[in-house]
Design an enzyme around this catalytic site. Structure first.
Site, PDB file in Angstrom:
ATOM      1  N   CYS A  63       0.962  -1.224   0.033  1.00  0.00           N
ATOM      2  CA  CYS A  63       0.135  -0.038  -0.027  1.00  0.00           C
ATOM      3  C   CYS A  63       0.925   1.346   0.051  1.00  0.00           C
ATOM      4  CB  CYS A  63      -0.865  -0.017   1.189  1.00  0.00           C
ATOM      5  SG  CYS A  63      -2.182   1.406   1.367  1.00  0.00           S
ATOM      6  N   CYS A  67       0.296   4.360   7.145  1.00  0.00           N
ATOM      7  CA  CYS A  67      -0.412   4.542   8.696  1.00  0.00           C
ATOM      8  C   CYS A  67       0.513   3.837   9.500  1.00  0.00           C
ATOM      9  CB  CYS A  67      -1.889   3.700   8.196  1.00  0.00           C
ATOM     10  SG  CYS A  67      -2.661   4.452   6.730  1.00  0.00           S
ATOM     11  N   CYS A  70      -0.034  -0.145  10.523  1.00  0.00           N
ATOM     12  CA  CYS A  70      -0.487  -1.035   9.588  1.00  0.00           C
ATOM     13  C   CYS A  70       0.836  -1.904   8.797  1.00  0.00           C
ATOM     14  CB  CYS A  70      -1.106  -0.413   8.093  1.00  0.00           C
ATOM     15  SG  CYS A  70      -1.798  -1.480   7.124  1.00  0.00           S
ATOM     16  N   CYS A 109     -16.724  -9.402   5.063  1.00  0.00           N
ATOM     17  CA  CYS A 109     -16.125  -8.142   4.878  1.00  0.00           C
ATOM     18  C   CYS A 109     -14.784  -8.506   3.945  1.00  0.00           C
ATOM     19  CB  CYS A 109     -15.596  -7.386   6.215  1.00  0.00           C
ATOM     20  SG  CYS A 109     -16.928  -7.159   7.354  1.00  0.00           S
ATOM     21  N   CYS A 140     -19.632  -6.139   3.174  1.00  0.00           N
ATOM     22  CA  CYS A 140     -18.980  -5.032   3.393  1.00  0.00           C
ATOM     23  C   CYS A 140     -17.563  -4.967   2.634  1.00  0.00           C
ATOM     24  CB  CYS A 140     -18.716  -5.156   5.175  1.00  0.00           C
ATOM     25  SG  CYS A 140     -17.722  -3.680   5.591  1.00  0.00           S
ATOM     26  N   CYS A 200     -19.850   1.476   8.156  1.00  0.00           N
ATOM     27  CA  CYS A 200     -19.083   1.013   9.274  1.00  0.00           C
ATOM     28  C   CYS A 200     -17.736   1.886   9.617  1.00  0.00           C
ATOM     29  CB  CYS A 200     -18.404  -0.545   8.791  1.00  0.00           C
ATOM     30  SG  CYS A 200     -17.635  -0.922   9.989  1.00  0.00           S
ATOM     31  N   ARG A 272     -18.496  -2.955  17.701  1.00  0.00           N
ATOM     32  CA  ARG A 272     -17.586  -4.367  17.276  1.00  0.00           C
ATOM     33  C   ARG A 272     -16.474  -4.318  18.225  1.00  0.00           C
ATOM     34  NH1 ARG A 272     -16.856  -4.817  11.627  1.00  0.00           N
ATOM     35  NH2 ARG A 272     -19.232  -5.442  11.593  1.00  0.00           N
TER      36      ARG A 272
HETATM   37  N1  SAM Z   1      -6.895   0.502   3.308  1.00  0.00           N
HETATM   38  C1  SAM Z   1      -7.936   0.704   3.533  1.00  0.00           C
HETATM   39  C2  SAM Z   1      -8.094   1.585   4.622  1.00  0.00           C
HETATM   40  O1  SAM Z   1      -7.094   2.092   5.298  1.00  0.00           O
HETATM   41  O2  SAM Z   1      -9.446   2.133   4.834  1.00  0.00           O
HETATM   42  C3  SAM Z   1      -8.800  -0.610   4.009  1.00  0.00           C
HETATM   43  C4  SAM Z   1      -7.792  -1.521   4.878  1.00  0.00           C
HETATM   44  S1  SAM Z   1      -7.268  -1.120   6.363  1.00  0.00           S
HETATM   45  C5  SAM Z   1      -6.361  -2.257   7.020  1.00  0.00           C
HETATM   46  C6  SAM Z   1      -8.647  -1.146   7.293  1.00  0.00           C
HETATM   47  C7  SAM Z   1      -8.606  -0.587   9.003  1.00  0.00           C
HETATM   48  O3  SAM Z   1      -7.712  -1.792   9.635  1.00  0.00           O
HETATM   49  C8  SAM Z   1      -7.768   0.593   9.389  1.00  0.00           C
HETATM   50  O4  SAM Z   1      -8.373   1.808   9.160  1.00  0.00           O
HETATM   51  C9  SAM Z   1      -7.494   0.250  10.767  1.00  0.00           C
HETATM   52  O5  SAM Z   1      -8.657   0.949  11.646  1.00  0.00           O
HETATM   53  C10 SAM Z   1      -7.389  -0.941  10.769  1.00  0.00           C
HETATM   54  N2  SAM Z   1      -6.152  -1.471  11.277  1.00  0.00           N
HETATM   55  C11 SAM Z   1      -5.008  -1.859  10.195  1.00  0.00           C
HETATM   56  N3  SAM Z   1      -3.942  -2.345  10.871  1.00  0.00           N
HETATM   57  C12 SAM Z   1      -4.373  -2.419  12.139  1.00  0.00           C
HETATM   58  C13 SAM Z   1      -3.634  -2.991  13.302  1.00  0.00           C
HETATM   59  N4  SAM Z   1      -2.241  -3.121  13.477  1.00  0.00           N
HETATM   60  N5  SAM Z   1      -4.293  -2.725  14.727  1.00  0.00           N
HETATM   61  C14 SAM Z   1      -5.731  -2.478  14.745  1.00  0.00           C
HETATM   62  N6  SAM Z   1      -6.361  -2.108  13.652  1.00  0.00           N
HETATM   63  C15 SAM Z   1      -5.524  -2.141  12.555  1.00  0.00           C
HETATM   64 FE1  SF4 Z   2      -2.714   1.240   3.346  1.00  0.00          FE
HETATM   65 FE2  SF4 Z   2      -2.739  -0.054   5.790  1.00  0.00          FE
HETATM   66 FE3  SF4 Z   2      -3.190   2.451   5.758  1.00  0.00          FE
HETATM   67 FE4  SF4 Z   2      -5.010   0.943   4.631  1.00  0.00          FE
HETATM   68  S1  SF4 Z   2      -4.484   1.259   6.971  1.00  0.00           S
HETATM   69  S2  SF4 Z   2      -4.464   3.034   3.807  1.00  0.00           S
HETATM   70  S3  SF4 Z   2      -3.923  -0.859   3.911  1.00  0.00           S
HETATM   71  S4  SF4 Z   2      -1.395   1.299   4.964  1.00  0.00           S
END
Ligand code: SAM
Ligand code: SF4
Ligand code: DTB
Length: 325
Positions: A63, A67, A70, A109, A140, A200, A272
């Site tokens: 990606c 974040c 992530c 989802c 979802c 959501c 949730r």
């Molecule tokens: N890329 C898209 C986005 O960022 O909206 C969808 C996938 S992203 C992985 C979806 C959500 O997963 C993030 O907004 C975050 O809230 C949650 N998430 C990701 N990594 C996480 C982690 N290590 N611990 C808890 N929640 C996490």
């Molecule tokens: Fe990309 Fe992870 Fe951020 Fe979603 S949460 S935009 S997958 S880096």
């Protein structure tokens, strides 16, 4: 006695609490906070029924975004060891959704590690939505930021929910993510709502944020008009190789307080208990259900990290007298 499992309109939501009011909830004695949460919960839901959603990563890793929590950011795939995958084939989705349904999940989802979908990819994802709908499950998607016309296309395909989290309080956001703003996420949420889909939207707790930031996140979610139908409260999964791998530990009671505050602030939303259950005791999860959580991710994997085995959750439900819905 049969209790409603769906929100009722008999008790309209009061004016949503602002950050100060939510912080006041957090500061209540634990027993008083849980009592308030139970009162609200029982007014709108059967407290013994828990909705189950299963997650599938339809496109993993690589990606463009940064974040900090992530594992799927391209910037640190060497550190996290996450391999970039291609968009899954339709058959792989069908098999996974059918297995989830057979285990008792009612919603499927699908998540993609994108900043946002390209139009060509969106068409393929729409076919996946149809596969899920054909199985009789709710659908979802979480695909990141949506461009012009994309929310309308998803709505026309019959998508039930779009997941797009605010992730943390606005003032803390740029400490965690620099490649997009929370405001752009609000714009995607507005386009999802305008297209007529359910939202959501929640966040992550335990990233080193203050209680004030947690209260601001809950107040911001509650101020959406209407509030999200589904509110995932994730506990940070501290993934090795991510900037938050050494985030300071959170007092588990503070996590329960966050769930209770979400329940009180958003009386008719499904709250949730989301990521992080694998590191929680059964007793802590039970407290989260008492605090008003009434939905879980169900199945042994989230996106890249683990989740309790379905058999373990079934045993926990049996011990607590909970049933699915
Ligand atoms: N890329 C898209 C986005 O960022 O909206 C969808 C996938 S992203 C992985 C979806 C959500 O997963 C993030 O907004 C975050 O809230 C949650 N998430 C990701 N990594 C996480 C982690 N290590 N611990 C808890 N929640 C996490
Ligand atoms: Fe990309 Fe992870 Fe951020 Fe979603 S949460 S935009 S997958 S880096
Ligand atoms: C949400 O709020 N949590 C889910 C789902 N929406 C997409 C994702 C949790 C991801 C946990 C870390 C991982 O498995 O990579």
């Amino acid at each position: 006695m049969d209790m409603p499992v769906k929100p009722t309109s008999a008790d309209p939501s009061p004016t949503p609490p602002d950050t100060d009011a939510v912080e006041t909830l957090f500061a209540l004695p634990f027993a008083d906070l849980l009592f308030r949460a139970q009162e609200v919960h029982r007014r709108h839901f059967d407290p013994n029924r828990i909705q189950r959603s299963t997650l599938l990563s339809i496109k993993t890793g690589g990606c463009s975004e940064d974040c900090g929590y992530c594992s799927q950011s391209a910037r640190r795939d060497k550190e996290t060891g996450i391999e970039r995958g291609k968009l899954l084939e339709l058959d792989e989705v069908r098999v996974a959704a059918k297995a989830a349904k057979d285990k008792g999940a009612t919603r499927f989802c699908m998540g993609a590690a994108w900043r946002g979908p390209k139009d060509g990819d969106l068409d393929k994802v729409i076919e996946m939505v149809r596969v899920v709908k054909d199985l009789g499950m709710e659908s979802c998607l979480t695909l990141g930021l949506l461009g012009p016309g994309q929310a309308e296309k998803l709505a026309a395909a019959g998508l039930d929910y779009y997941n797009h989290n605010l992730d943390t309080g606005a003032e803390f956001y740029d400490r965690i993510i620099t490649t997009h703003s929370q405001q752009t996420r609000m714009e995607t949420l507005a386009s999802v709502r305008d297209a007529g889909m359910k939202i959501c939207c929640g966040g992550i707790i335990g990233m080193g944020e203050s209680r004030r930031v947690r209260a601001a996140l809950i107040a911001q979610l509650a101020s959406m008009n209407p509030p999200p139908e589904s509110v995932p409260i994730n506990h940070l999964v501290a993934i090795p190789g991510t900037p938050l791998e050494n985030a300071p530990p959170l007092d588990p009671f503070e996590f329960v307080r966050t769930i209770a505050a979400a329940r009180i602030a958003m009386p008719t939303s499904w709250v949730r208990l989301s990521a992080g259950r694998q590191h929680m005791s059964d007793e802590l999860q039970a407290l989260c259900f008492l605090a008003g959580a009434n939905s879980i991710f169900y199945g042994d994997k989230l996106l890249t990290s683990g989740n309790p085995e379905a058999a373990h959750d079934e045993a926990l439900f049996a011990r607590l007298g909970l049933t699915g819905c």
